[in-house]
Motif scaffolding. Structure first.
Motif, PDB file in Angstrom:
ATOM      1  N   VAL A  21      -4.808   7.507   0.268  1.00 27.24           N
ATOM      2  CA  VAL A  21      -4.407   6.002  -0.679  1.00 27.24           C
ATOM      3  C   VAL A  21      -3.675   6.499  -1.949  1.00 27.24           C
ATOM      4  O   VAL A  21      -4.351   6.725  -2.758  1.00 27.24           O
ATOM      5  CB  VAL A  21      -4.815   4.614  -0.421  1.00 27.24           C
ATOM      6  N   ARG A  22      -2.747   6.380  -2.227  1.00 27.49           N
ATOM      7  CA  ARG A  22      -1.993   6.414  -3.906  1.00 27.49           C
ATOM      8  C   ARG A  22      -2.095   5.348  -4.503  1.00 27.49           C
ATOM      9  O   ARG A  22      -2.513   5.403  -5.705  1.00 27.49           O
ATOM     10  CB  ARG A  22      -0.585   6.549  -3.591  1.00 27.49           C
ATOM     11  N   SER A  23      -2.229   3.714  -4.202  1.00 26.85           N
ATOM     12  CA  SER A  23      -1.929   2.863  -4.809  1.00 26.85           C
ATOM     13  C   SER A  23      -2.180   1.457  -3.360  1.00 26.85           C
ATOM     14  O   SER A  23      -1.338   1.191  -2.642  1.00 26.85           O
ATOM     15  CB  SER A  23      -1.552   2.723  -5.389  1.00 26.85           C
ATOM     16  N   VAL A  24      -3.047   0.287  -4.655  1.00 24.49           N
ATOM     17  CA  VAL A  24      -2.830  -0.897  -3.837  1.00 24.49           C
ATOM     18  C   VAL A  24      -2.030  -1.824  -4.840  1.00 24.49           C
ATOM     19  O   VAL A  24      -2.927  -2.207  -5.925  1.00 24.49           O
ATOM     20  CB  VAL A  24      -3.667  -1.317  -3.312  1.00 24.49           C
ATOM     21  N   ARG A  25      -1.260  -2.545  -4.163  1.00 25.56           N
ATOM     22  CA  ARG A  25      -0.810  -4.292  -5.701  1.00 25.56           C
ATOM     23  C   ARG A  25      -0.431  -5.083  -4.557  1.00 25.56           C
ATOM     24  O   ARG A  25       0.237  -4.918  -3.429  1.00 25.56           O
ATOM     25  CB  ARG A  25       0.047  -3.321  -6.260  1.00 25.56           C
ATOM     26  N   ILE A  55       0.738  -1.326   0.382  1.00 27.45           N
ATOM     27  CA  ILE A  55      -0.008   0.492   0.191  1.00 27.45           C
ATOM     28  C   ILE A  55       0.760   1.360   0.028  1.00 27.45           C
ATOM     29  O   ILE A  55       2.278   1.419   1.144  1.00 27.45           O
ATOM     30  CB  ILE A  55      -0.972  -0.185   1.523  1.00 27.45           C
ATOM     31  N   GLU A  56       1.040   1.954  -1.024  1.00 28.47           N
ATOM     32  CA  GLU A  56       1.604   3.564  -1.905  1.00 28.47           C
ATOM     33  C   GLU A  56      -0.108   4.811  -0.860  1.00 28.47           C
ATOM     34  O   GLU A  56      -0.414   4.654  -0.694  1.00 28.47           O
ATOM     35  CB  GLU A  56       1.906   3.538  -2.455  1.00 28.47           C
ATOM     36  N   ARG A  58       5.641   3.911   2.557  1.00 28.08           N
ATOM     37  CA  ARG A  58       5.318   2.104   1.443  1.00 28.08           C
ATOM     38  C   ARG A  58       4.810   1.658   2.624  1.00 28.08           C
ATOM     39  O   ARG A  58       5.520   1.228   3.474  1.00 28.08           O
ATOM     40  CB  ARG A  58       6.102   1.384   0.506  1.00 28.08           C
TER      41      ARG A  58
END
Length: 247
Positions: free
Chosen positions: A242-246, A191-192, A220
């Motif tokens: 939240v910027r991104s989730v991968r 999670i960013e 991060r």
């Protein structure tokens, strides 16, 4: 504290030993690195201690670092007492023979290190590392220790104000420690985050967080897959974005 930001390590054109690993360990905090043979545990610790450079990524560490290798060099001619005096003088700190006694050293302290048993050698090697003020990087520190010495070491690591980073094959319990799995056990969600700032310690302490490292004013965060939804809800409640989730 020590901070590793998206580090990777490979030798020449060989396969990646480590890839995209981020970790921060605050003063007084302990992290146990786990994983099977070949997962990169010792490589990670050598990078954290400053003995190896990452192929990619950035590392910041404090000035006073104690390093314990998995295998202590053989053939040291100094006596145990002189070896500890030398290491303490290099760091500008007092020699800690009291720690040696607390670990249950048995033998002649004025005999050459090369003549000591594995257990006594491990105790001397441990003490030279434990005298560091800021960061303790210990590769399999319980190896060769008897039950009493292992308990003494566990108590010391649980109470030291230094940052602690250790590997452990044998499942020794270190109270309050976070676990960083490498290799196949490291599967999870990354999670960013933005707008983290001073909230990083609270994010790091959330259940299911494997590692959290500051990236600018964000972070991060690596999270165990089973806890990802809960962690996402918690960081939003804290005020992060939240910027991104991968995965």
């Amino acid at each position: 504290m020590v901070r590793l930001d998206r580090i990777g390590k490979r030798y020449g054109r060989g396969p990646w030993v480590l890839r995209d690993v981020s970790l921060s360990v605050e003063p007084g905090e302990a992290v146990v690195v786990t994983g099977g043979n070949g997962s990169g545990k010792s490589t990670l610790l050598r990078i954290a201690a400053g003995l190896s450079r990452p192929s990619v990524g950035a590392v910041s560490r404090p000035r006073s670092v104690g390093w314990l290798p998995e295998r202590f060099p053989s053939g040291v001619r100094l006596s145990a007492r002189d070896y500890l005096r030398h290491q303490a003088a290099v760091r500008g700190v007092p020699a800690r023979w009291d720690l040696v006694e607390a670990l249950g050293f048995v033998g002649d302290p004025d005999a050459p290190m090369a003549t000591l048993s594995k257990g006594n050698t491990q105790k001397i090697a441990l003490v030279q590392a434990l005298t560091a003020r800021d960061l303790l990087v210990l590769d399999e520190p319980w190896s060769g220790l008897d039950v009493a010495a292992a308990s003494t070491l566990r108590s010391f690591l649980a109470s030291t104000p230094a940052s602690v980073l250790v590997t452990d094959h044998h499942g020794h319990d270190l109270p309050g420690a976070r676990v960083l799995p490498l290799g196949a056990a490291a599967t999870g969600v990354v999670i960013e985050l933005a707008r983290v700032g001073e909230l990083l310690p609270e994010v790091s302490a959330l259940e299911g967080v494997l590692s959290a490292a500051a990236v600018g004013t964000g972070a991060r965060v690596e999270v165990a897959a089973a806890h990802s939804d809960r962690v996402l809800a918690a960081v939003l409640e804290l005020g992060c974005s939240v910027r991104s989730v991968r995965s």
